[in-house]
Design a protein around this motif. Sequence first.
Motif, mmCIF file in Angstrom:
data_model
loop_
_atom_site.group_PDB
_atom_site.id
_atom_site.type_symbol
_atom_site.label_atom_id
_atom_site.label_comp_id
_atom_site.label_asym_id
_atom_site.label_seq_id
_atom_site.Cartn_x
_atom_site.Cartn_y
_atom_site.Cartn_z
ATOM 1 N N THR A 1 35.454 8.716 -5.589
ATOM 2 C CA THR A 1 34.061 9.806 -5.432
ATOM 3 C C THR A 1 34.325 11.386 -6.178
ATOM 4 O O THR A 1 35.647 11.794 -5.627
ATOM 5 N N PRO A 2 33.378 11.643 -6.585
ATOM 6 C CA PRO A 2 33.490 12.905 -7.042
ATOM 7 C C PRO A 2 33.345 14.208 -5.902
ATOM 8 O O PRO A 2 33.122 14.330 -5.168
ATOM 9 N N PHE A 3 33.563 15.426 -6.704
ATOM 10 C CA PHE A 3 33.729 16.140 -5.769
ATOM 11 C C PHE A 3 32.098 16.969 -6.201
ATOM 12 O O PHE A 3 32.390 17.618 -7.248
ATOM 13 N N ARG A 4 31.550 17.842 -5.575
ATOM 14 C CA ARG A 4 30.818 18.695 -4.988
ATOM 15 C C ARG A 4 30.825 19.944 -4.425
ATOM 16 O O ARG A 4 30.978 20.363 -3.573
ATOM 17 N N ILE A 5 31.644 21.025 -5.177
ATOM 18 C CA ILE A 5 32.603 21.915 -5.228
ATOM 19 C C ILE A 5 31.119 23.385 -5.025
ATOM 20 O O ILE A 5 30.651 23.782 -6.045
ATOM 21 N N VAL A 6 30.703 24.340 -3.651
ATOM 22 C CA VAL A 6 30.031 26.061 -4.472
ATOM 23 C C VAL A 6 30.905 26.605 -3.553
ATOM 24 O O VAL A 6 31.740 26.296 -2.870
ATOM 25 N N GLY A 7 31.555 27.699 -4.655
ATOM 26 C CA GLY A 7 32.779 27.919 -5.003
ATOM 27 C C GLY A 7 31.865 29.692 -4.222
ATOM 28 O O GLY A 7 31.165 30.088 -5.081
ATOM 29 N N ALA A 8 33.020 30.397 -3.656
ATOM 30 C CA ALA A 8 32.899 31.967 -3.474
ATOM 31 C C ALA A 8 33.611 33.285 -2.950
ATOM 32 O O ALA A 8 34.470 32.084 -3.172
ATOM 33 N N HIS A 9 33.646 34.359 -2.915
ATOM 34 C CA HIS A 9 34.577 34.375 -2.656
ATOM 35 C C HIS A 9 34.403 36.252 -1.631
ATOM 36 O O HIS A 9 33.409 36.387 -1.655
ATOM 37 N N ALA B 1 33.893 26.435 -0.726
ATOM 38 C CA ALA B 1 35.023 27.158 -0.821
ATOM 39 C C ALA B 1 35.151 28.466 -1.092
ATOM 40 O O ALA B 1 34.167 28.470 -2.412
ATOM 41 N N ALA B 2 35.320 29.880 -0.174
ATOM 42 C CA ALA B 2 35.058 30.812 -0.072
ATOM 43 C C ALA B 2 36.533 31.523 -0.358
ATOM 44 O O ALA B 2 37.354 31.409 0.360
ATOM 45 N N PHE B 3 36.987 31.805 -1.775
ATOM 46 C CA PHE B 3 38.337 32.746 -1.924
ATOM 47 C C PHE B 3 38.311 33.330 -1.279
ATOM 48 O O PHE B 3 37.121 34.193 -1.539
ATOM 49 N N ASP B 4 39.936 34.284 -1.339
ATOM 50 C CA ASP B 4 39.371 35.693 -1.191
ATOM 51 C C ASP B 4 40.410 36.485 -2.101
ATOM 52 O O ASP B 4 40.378 35.585 -3.196
ATOM 53 N N HIS B 5 40.168 38.152 -2.294
ATOM 54 C CA HIS B 5 41.143 38.723 -3.666
ATOM 55 C C HIS B 5 40.709 38.468 -4.730
ATOM 56 O O HIS B 5 40.822 38.919 -5.581
ATOM 57 N N GLU B 6 39.493 38.122 -4.699
ATOM 58 C CA GLU B 6 38.640 38.042 -5.671
ATOM 59 C C GLU B 6 38.574 39.192 -7.369
ATOM 60 O O GLU B 6 38.786 39.583 -7.946
ATOM 61 N N GLU B 7 38.243 40.644 -6.251
ATOM 62 C CA GLU B 7 37.798 41.825 -6.424
ATOM 63 C C GLU B 7 39.321 42.398 -7.206
ATOM 64 O O GLU B 7 38.949 43.623 -7.823
ATOM 65 N N VAL B 8 40.345 42.120 -7.006
ATOM 66 C CA VAL B 8 41.850 41.867 -7.391
ATOM 67 C C VAL B 8 42.130 41.208 -8.147
ATOM 68 O O VAL B 8 43.329 40.862 -8.024
ATOM 69 N N GLY B 9 41.391 40.662 -8.585
ATOM 70 C CA GLY B 9 41.921 39.050 -9.744
ATOM 71 C C GLY B 9 41.733 38.248 -9.288
ATOM 72 O O GLY B 9 42.588 37.068 -9.895
ATOM 73 N N SER B 10 42.093 37.657 -8.205
ATOM 74 C CA SER B 10 41.550 36.382 -7.473
ATOM 75 C C SER B 10 43.855 36.081 -7.966
ATOM 76 O O SER B 10 43.762 34.653 -7.026
ATOM 77 N N GLU B 11 44.846 36.345 -7.962
ATOM 78 C CA GLU B 11 46.244 35.983 -8.074
ATOM 79 C C GLU B 11 46.880 35.919 -6.493
ATOM 80 O O GLU B 11 47.653 36.725 -6.471
#
Length: 445
Positions: free
Chosen positions: A90-98, A274-284
């Motif tokens: 089954t595939p995934f449908r992902i909405v990503g943000a930060h 999916a809401a990630f952190d640290h996008e404003e400083v490179g996401s690493e």
Amino acid sequence: MTTAPDTSNHGNTSHDTHALDTHVADFASFIQASPSSYHAAAEAARRLTEAGFDRLEERDAWPASPGRRFVVRDGAVIAWIQPTNATPTTPFRIVGAHTDSPSFKLKPNPDTGSHGWLQAGVEVYGGPLYNSWLDRDLEFAGRLVTRDGSVHLVRSGPVLRIPQLAIHLDRGVNDVLTLDPQRHLHPIVGVAGGTGRGSDILAELAALAGISASDVRGHDVLVADTAAPARLGFGGELLAAGRMDNLTSVHAGLTALLRDADALADSDSIAVFAAFDHEEVGSESTSGASGPFLANVVARVSARLGADEADRIRALAGSWCLSSDAGHAVHPNYPERHDAGNRPVANGGPLLKINAKQRYATDGPGSAEFAAACERAGVPFQPFVSNNAVPCGSTIGPLTATRLGIRTIDVGVPLLSMHSARELAGVEDLVSLAAAAGAFFRGRD
């Protein structure tokens, strides 16, 4: 000057007034509850729990049964709905943000000051517009970590201010304003020799968090503007607020997932927010888009469905990611900074962000997929491409496409004053992005 004909679904839309007002008020509430990435993740977790999602811990075994679940890692959160008929492919449908925004972060040993003033030592976080932070009522917001490893969220309310130099002491300030981040951006927190409060910043924050200052062993505390979001324009068609880059996308994706949860439980794909952190400083980071967080969640969900490596690759081959991050509306005072043939406007719909150098991950099939989602949602969209002479920023989109190998589309709400302490958006666009995200989650008929 002539421009190319507009072949997108471009044009102002009009949402039901009550629904629009309700959505904007809820978004404003979300912003006020989210002065830091850690607070944003906590508010998302609160809303998910209230909606019946089960919180999982990464160290625990996860269930194989269908369900609605989420996991939090620091200032990031991932939620998903495993439908009843899900299979190993089954595939995934992902909405990503930060969740993070440009700001200033409290340094170790932050107590500083001179000439009778108490100040806070801060580092620049991301790429804020320095001058926009001057003469604002600011607060501390973030997390304190105690000796036993427990995490305590804290926010101070308005206690800070970065004062601008009076024009009488710099008669050329309206011609050239130069701000040295080491000398000019340390905010004032009080007066030396006054009440004495504020002379130990970490102790004050510990007291607000209800813990002993002697127990604090680490901190991630940022500065946030305290002004409440406000509707502007005689018709209330605009919204001014801090941190709209990128809480506009966090709220839209979360709202879409919660609003359509029942339908997505019977979908032919696995909906993921999916809401990630640290996008404003490179996401690493471990909680950034370049880290393993999303890949681990996807792998574990697939594994509990009985997928082997070949099955997982097949599932990813059929998957999509909608990378949602704020973009630029054309600035009426600086139109030359924008592409002549693509001029997004407020309330003209979400942006479809395109870049030949892959600073955005959108391609032809992705453009068609987003156009179809907007058509199903009944909302317009607007293409965005940078002026060739102006360097283009990037998003989590290319990182997610590279990290997981899935088809990715870059979109977002058009803003003015991006990376300012207070940004400006069209209220119709907020509703349209959430509607488009919902249609994307549901997929094509």
